[in-house]
Design an enzyme around this catalytic site. Sequence first.
Site, mmCIF file in Angstrom:
data_model
loop_
_atom_site.group_PDB
_atom_site.id
_atom_site.type_symbol
_atom_site.label_atom_id
_atom_site.label_comp_id
_atom_site.label_asym_id
_atom_site.label_seq_id
_atom_site.Cartn_x
_atom_site.Cartn_y
_atom_site.Cartn_z
ATOM 1 N N GLU A 263 -37.610 59.287 1.375
ATOM 2 C CA GLU A 263 -37.530 58.426 2.768
ATOM 3 C C GLU A 263 -36.166 59.511 2.938
ATOM 4 O OE1 GLU A 263 -37.181 54.440 1.198
ATOM 5 O OE2 GLU A 263 -39.307 54.103 1.280
ATOM 6 N N CYS A 297 -29.326 55.355 7.480
ATOM 7 C CA CYS A 297 -29.782 56.769 7.191
ATOM 8 C C CYS A 297 -30.781 56.571 9.582
ATOM 9 C CB CYS A 297 -31.581 57.483 6.273
ATOM 10 S SG CYS A 297 -32.211 55.035 6.068
HETATM 11 P P1 NDP Z 1 -28.076 62.999 -1.654
HETATM 12 O O1 NDP Z 1 -29.761 63.231 -0.957
HETATM 13 O O2 NDP Z 1 -27.426 63.852 -1.962
HETATM 14 O O3 NDP Z 1 -29.145 62.450 -2.965
HETATM 15 C C1 NDP Z 1 -29.572 60.836 -2.836
HETATM 16 C C2 NDP Z 1 -30.127 61.074 -4.561
HETATM 17 O O4 NDP Z 1 -30.344 61.786 -5.410
HETATM 18 C C3 NDP Z 1 -28.289 60.378 -5.710
HETATM 19 O O5 NDP Z 1 -28.671 59.794 -6.199
HETATM 20 C C4 NDP Z 1 -28.271 62.040 -5.701
HETATM 21 O O6 NDP Z 1 -27.436 62.069 -7.150
HETATM 22 C C5 NDP Z 1 -29.410 62.405 -6.220
HETATM 23 N N1 NDP Z 1 -29.560 63.945 -6.285
HETATM 24 C C6 NDP Z 1 -28.981 64.976 -6.122
HETATM 25 N N2 NDP Z 1 -29.384 66.300 -6.148
HETATM 26 C C7 NDP Z 1 -30.234 65.643 -6.878
HETATM 27 C C8 NDP Z 1 -31.353 66.953 -7.665
HETATM 28 N N3 NDP Z 1 -30.969 68.439 -7.809
HETATM 29 N N4 NDP Z 1 -32.198 66.124 -8.933
HETATM 30 C C9 NDP Z 1 -32.886 64.900 -8.906
HETATM 31 N N5 NDP Z 1 -31.679 63.972 -7.808
HETATM 32 C C10 NDP Z 1 -31.085 65.020 -6.652
HETATM 33 O O7 NDP Z 1 -27.993 62.023 -0.500
HETATM 34 P P2 NDP Z 1 -26.906 60.720 -0.201
HETATM 35 O O8 NDP Z 1 -26.656 60.512 -1.575
HETATM 36 O O9 NDP Z 1 -26.015 61.378 0.382
HETATM 37 O O10 NDP Z 1 -27.755 59.668 0.367
HETATM 38 C C11 NDP Z 1 -26.979 59.456 2.097
HETATM 39 C C12 NDP Z 1 -28.943 60.863 2.372
HETATM 40 O O11 NDP Z 1 -29.619 59.276 2.657
HETATM 41 C C13 NDP Z 1 -28.765 61.078 3.530
HETATM 42 O O12 NDP Z 1 -29.465 62.181 4.171
HETATM 43 C C14 NDP Z 1 -29.588 59.548 4.502
HETATM 44 O O13 NDP Z 1 -30.412 59.574 5.480
HETATM 45 C C15 NDP Z 1 -30.523 59.778 3.054
HETATM 46 N N6 NDP Z 1 -31.401 57.804 3.147
HETATM 47 C C16 NDP Z 1 -32.516 57.766 3.682
HETATM 48 C C17 NDP Z 1 -33.239 56.547 4.315
HETATM 49 C C18 NDP Z 1 -34.305 56.415 4.421
HETATM 50 O O14 NDP Z 1 -34.816 55.069 4.089
HETATM 51 N N7 NDP Z 1 -34.894 57.340 4.358
HETATM 52 C C19 NDP Z 1 -32.629 55.635 3.581
HETATM 53 C C20 NDP Z 1 -31.520 56.044 3.005
HETATM 54 C C21 NDP Z 1 -30.389 57.258 3.107
HETATM 55 P P3 NDP Z 1 -25.707 62.430 -7.131
HETATM 56 O O15 NDP Z 1 -25.450 61.518 -5.724
HETATM 57 O O16 NDP Z 1 -25.287 61.127 -8.239
HETATM 58 O O17 NDP Z 1 -25.655 63.166 -6.756
#
Ligand code: NDP
Length: 495
Positions: A263, A297
């Site tokens: 998502e 999102c």
């Molecule tokens: P990120 O993609 O930066 O992070 C999401 C999660 O992935 C965090 O727990 C992050 O850890 C982790 N992560 C980052 N890099 C890696 C990696 N290389 N391998 C494994 N895990 C990793 O998103 P954000 O936290 O900034 O959230 C915002 C985004 O989420 C927006 O783009 C939003 O649109 C999307 N979103 C989508 C939704 C949907 O249902 N479609 C709902 C809500 C949000 P860490 O933060 O600790 O780096």
Amino acid sequence: MVGTMTTSAVRVIHNYVNGEYTETHGGRSFAKMNPATGEVLADVDEADQQLVDHAVMSARRALDNGWANTPVRERAALLRRAADRIEERFEEFVAAEIADTGKPITQARELDVARALINFRTFADVAAAAGQESFLTDLAGGRQALNYAIRKPLGVVAVIVPWNLPLLLLTWKVAPALACGNAVVVKPSEETPSTAALLAEVLEEVGLPAGVYNVVHGFGADSAGEFLTTHPGIDGVTFTGSSATGSHVMKSVAQRVRPVSFELGGKNAAIVFDDVDIDEALNGLTKSVFANTGQVCLCTERVYVQRNVFDEIAAGLVERAETLRLGNPTDESTTTGPLISQAHRAKVVGYFALAEQSGARTLTGGGIPDLGPDLAGGSWVEPTLWTGLSNADRVVREEIFGPVAALIPFDTEEEAIGLANDTQYGLAAAVWTNDLRRGHRVAQRMRVGISWVNTWFTRELRSPFGGVGLSGIGREGGDSSLHFYTQPTNVCVQL
Ligand code: NDP
């Protein structure tokens, strides 16, 4: 040892593995800031590779020790007890979510924590009511075969969630995963570790066996997130986050050919037709642009308005944006919190500058508000609206994830549909019209996972949820969740 401890004003948050609060072997930790004030809130243990190995192995052991074969009615009962216990500890969850995110207390109560209860109860019901497919197959010579499919848990599932709706999105995945008999290793965002830790306490209290729910804290790349998604012991990954990270995770998981559910981001459109009830549309748009400070999102960042009501809609939305109350999140009259971090604010403020360079007219906002000395260290921005941009501008093409929207006029229905669909994303759209036939017609032509008519963020958790294009792969919700979190084995019996 407890999950969250207080040392002076700063809490310590540990990883939770195999039913124990576990410190990291190397002793590494990181500071979690309060986004409303900039103060250090917690010291969080950062899981290393060894601890992630331990979490994955503990999850596997818990499955083998019987969790995977627990009758579904027992798992459903446990989920319902978890919901009841969250309800009893409701205000603790609310406080933890506010401290981590700075979101207003009314929202934390009415949306984030309230939805956690609903997630557990809904997936208890959905799993308990699920049937199995079966077919009678005609064979040569008048004989028949009975085919039926039994669904087994996927296994050890990595659950990776972002910071915007931490508990809501976590329980949206953990509830169906557990209902289907999986064990999970959860990696919350480093920005929002608290409610995942609290949930560990609740699940332990309601009798979830050790190792079924594990939490590893840390960052994404080269840290807990990556250790988890590249781990050979993981049977599937469910991820909510940005499209860029999703693509990266997909590459890691592809090497081991594991199922993924993604998502991802959005750049969602609203289309406002001139036949609409203006007040109703303005109320809806105010929510869809500014809810959670634009950090959902599903939030609207592109508003296409039919030309003859454009000025009225623009003026009405500006008026509503200017009455939003930014301030102390625990104040019940606050409507709008800060952004999650200074880094995220720098990104959003970068788009303020880019909008101006692209020739936008800023109708309201576009700066950093002065909210007094107590909140001066927080990552606040002003709710912001622009006109004068087009679909060719980066500000209108890229996900900003802040309290912002570009208002763009259109003349015909066909033009509006073209503008709304002119994006690489495809998560959500909202159509505002009083013409019922037009509402259905336009909603169906949106290239998105969810298309609303005269509403926004209204969710039925038994419906499929997900995105197209850069917004994701797969669907969760209702039976779609049961399908992702299980694997069918077809049994064929010749009769
Ligand atoms: P990120 O993609 O930066 O992070 C999401 C999660 O992935 C965090 O727990 C992050 O850890 C982790 N992560 C980052 N890099 C890696 C990696 N290389 N391998 C494994 N895990 C990793 O998103 P954000 O936290 O900034 O959230 C915002 C985004 O989420 C927006 O783009 C939003 O649109 C999307 N979103 C989508 C939704 C949907 O249902 N479609 C709902 C809500 C949000 P860490 O933060 O600790 O780096």
